[in-house]
Write a protein that holds these residues in place. Sequence first.
Motif, PDB file in Angstrom:
ATOM      1  N   UNK A   9       0.880  -1.676   0.364  1.00 20.76           N
ATOM      2  CA  UNK A   9       0.140   0.361  -0.149  1.00 20.76           C
ATOM      3  C   UNK A   9       1.171   1.249  -0.012  1.00 20.76           C
ATOM      4  N   UNK A  10       2.128   1.334   1.071  1.00 24.11           N
ATOM      5  CA  UNK A  10       3.157   2.120   0.915  1.00 24.11           C
ATOM      6  C   UNK A  10       3.369   2.498  -0.424  1.00 24.11           C
ATOM      7  N   UNK A  11       4.118   0.820  -1.263  1.00 26.26           N
ATOM      8  CA  UNK A  11       4.817   1.848  -2.177  1.00 26.26           C
ATOM      9  C   UNK A  11       4.010   2.070  -3.468  1.00 26.26           C
ATOM     10  N   UNK A  12       2.863   1.878  -3.262  1.00 22.62           N
ATOM     11  CA  UNK A  12       1.610   2.491  -4.536  1.00 22.62           C
ATOM     12  C   UNK A  12       1.606   3.595  -4.043  1.00 22.62           C
ATOM     13  N   UNK A  13       1.724   4.495  -3.466  1.00 25.71           N
ATOM     14  CA  UNK A  13       1.598   6.212  -2.813  1.00 25.71           C
ATOM     15  C   UNK A  13       2.958   5.778  -2.784  1.00 25.71           C
ATOM     16  N   UNK A  14       3.767   6.335  -2.992  1.00 25.15           N
ATOM     17  CA  UNK A  14       5.066   6.213  -3.542  1.00 25.15           C
ATOM     18  C   UNK A  14       5.866   6.615  -1.715  1.00 25.15           C
ATOM     19  N   UNK A  15       5.539   5.630  -1.272  1.00 26.62           N
ATOM     20  CA  UNK A  15       5.933   5.857   0.099  1.00 26.62           C
ATOM     21  C   UNK A  15       6.981   4.548   0.460  1.00 26.62           C
ATOM     22  N   UNK A  16       7.953   4.781  -0.319  1.00 28.22           N
ATOM     23  CA  UNK A  16       9.269   3.989   0.100  1.00 28.22           C
ATOM     24  C   UNK A  16       9.752   3.723   1.339  1.00 28.22           C
ATOM     25  N   UNK A  17       9.931   4.991   1.488  1.00 29.16           N
ATOM     26  CA  UNK A  17      10.648   4.685   3.463  1.00 29.16           C
ATOM     27  C   UNK A  17       9.894   3.629   4.270  1.00 29.16           C
ATOM     28  N   UNK A  18       8.536   4.047   4.142  1.00 31.55           N
ATOM     29  CA  UNK A  18       7.173   3.686   5.041  1.00 31.55           C
ATOM     30  C   UNK A  18       7.243   2.197   4.375  1.00 31.55           C
ATOM     31  N   UNK A  19       7.331   1.619   3.246  1.00 31.51           N
ATOM     32  CA  UNK A  19       7.766   0.415   2.859  1.00 31.51           C
ATOM     33  C   UNK A  19       8.657   0.071   3.323  1.00 31.51           C
ATOM     34  N   UNK A  20       9.893   0.698   3.196  1.00 27.54           N
ATOM     35  CA  UNK A  20      10.688  -0.266   3.429  1.00 27.54           C
ATOM     36  C   UNK A  20      11.281  -0.651   5.219  1.00 27.54           C
ATOM     37  N   UNK A  21      10.979   0.747   6.182  1.00 27.30           N
ATOM     38  CA  UNK A  21      10.605  -0.370   6.824  1.00 27.30           C
ATOM     39  C   UNK A  21       9.740  -1.329   7.715  1.00 27.30           C
ATOM     40  N   UNK A  22       8.476  -0.783   6.661  1.00 31.89           N
ATOM     41  CA  UNK A  22       7.575  -2.327   7.318  1.00 31.89           C
ATOM     42  C   UNK A  22       8.133  -3.844   6.475  1.00 31.89           C
ATOM     43  N   UNK A  23       8.834  -3.518   6.112  1.00 29.62           N
ATOM     44  CA  UNK A  23       9.705  -4.626   5.550  1.00 29.62           C
ATOM     45  C   UNK A  23      11.147  -5.005   6.385  1.00 29.62           C
ATOM     46  N   UNK A  24      11.210  -4.018   7.366  1.00 27.91           N
ATOM     47  CA  UNK A  24      12.499  -4.524   8.078  1.00 27.91           C
ATOM     48  C   UNK A  24      11.804  -5.199   8.808  1.00 27.91           C
ATOM     49  N   UNK A  25      11.176  -4.947   9.862  1.00 26.38           N
ATOM     50  CA  UNK A  25      10.304  -5.293  10.804  1.00 26.38           C
ATOM     51  C   UNK A  25       9.713  -7.033  10.275  1.00 26.38           C
ATOM     52  N   UNK A  26       8.994  -6.899   9.472  1.00 30.46           N
ATOM     53  CA  UNK A  26       8.560  -8.476   8.808  1.00 30.46           C
ATOM     54  C   UNK A  26       9.601  -9.032   8.994  1.00 30.46           C
ATOM     55  N   UNK A  27      10.553  -8.979   8.305  1.00 29.83           N
ATOM     56  CA  UNK A  27      12.104 -10.059   8.918  1.00 29.83           C
ATOM     57  C   UNK A  27      12.305 -10.128   9.993  1.00 29.83           C
ATOM     58  N   UNK A  28      12.202  -9.239  11.044  1.00 28.11           N
ATOM     59  CA  UNK A  28      12.435  -9.599  12.263  1.00 28.11           C
ATOM     60  C   UNK A  28      11.088 -10.861  12.763  1.00 28.11           C
ATOM     61  N   UNK A  29      10.057  -9.935  12.399  1.00 23.62           N
ATOM     62  CA  UNK A  29       8.797 -11.039  13.096  1.00 23.62           C
ATOM     63  C   UNK A  29       8.811 -12.291  12.081  1.00 23.62           C
ATOM     64  N   UNK A  30       9.528 -12.412  11.232  1.00 23.98           N
ATOM     65  CA  UNK A  30       9.016 -14.034  10.394  1.00 23.98           C
ATOM     66  C   UNK A  30      10.080 -14.882  11.654  1.00 23.98           C
ATOM     67  N   UNK A  31      11.223 -14.228  12.066  1.00 21.34           N
ATOM     68  CA  UNK A  31      12.222 -15.283  13.223  1.00 21.34           C
ATOM     69  C   UNK A  31      11.224 -15.667  13.887  1.00 21.34           C
ATOM     70  N   UNK A  32      11.108 -14.784  14.527  1.00 19.14           N
ATOM     71  CA  UNK A  32      10.073 -15.018  16.057  1.00 19.14           C
ATOM     72  C   UNK A  32       8.679 -15.754  15.636  1.00 19.14           C
ATOM     73  N   UNK A  33       7.746 -14.965  14.879  1.00 20.12           N
ATOM     74  CA  UNK A  33       6.608 -16.367  14.400  1.00 20.12           C
ATOM     75  C   UNK A  33       7.135 -18.082  13.840  1.00 20.12           C
TER      76      UNK A  33
END
Length: 206
Positions: A9-33
């Motif tokens: 959703x953020x990428x579609x609205x050209x908010x790549x900064x927010x989109x990148x942070x969400x992916x880093x959080x996903x990276x960490x959460x994926x290991x915990x999950x």
Amino acid sequence: MVLGLFSIFCSFYRKSHCASWLLLISFLLDMAVGTMTRHLSSCSKSRAELNDFAVFTTFGLASALLLGIGGPLSGLLAIMYVLATSFRLCFFSTGVPFIYKGLPCSYASCVLASTSLLTKGNTFILCCVASLMILFMMDQTYYPHEEILESENWKKIIYLGGVIMLFLSPFSLTPLYCLLWSVSYIFFPDSLWGKTTCLRPQHRGN
């Protein structure tokens, strides 16, 4: 998967900064999950399929959209990145526990998201990095399963450091930390993150 959808959703609205942070959080959460799932022994076929879909959505599609679709080159590369993620998930199974064949999509996504934050979304650099990640994902190199939270203490400290930096450190240090973490996994999979070489002959023998 929810964070991956928000990243799209953020990428579609050209908010790549927010989109990148969400992916880093996903990276960490994926290991915990993943750790929680293994401890709860909830690894049914339907859950595994849902996990693959979540990985594809977050670390494939959402990560590819960081490249933008403003030009034919970045658009074509984004399509190739999504296809590489699909092939990596569908056809690169080793059949051996604790071993991946080809770079795991989560680490490729972490490298791409960290680079996007450090370069402020520089399209040329992102395209170069994405091309390398595609090659690593499609490569036949073996990588150890990243059960960091169930492994040696120093690996748990690495993970904990990422979580702490995510919330407490300056924003410029966190992507650098995650980038160095992922690059060490890519280039030193055996010496630092696991001993996969001893299991390879058994796999080939089967």
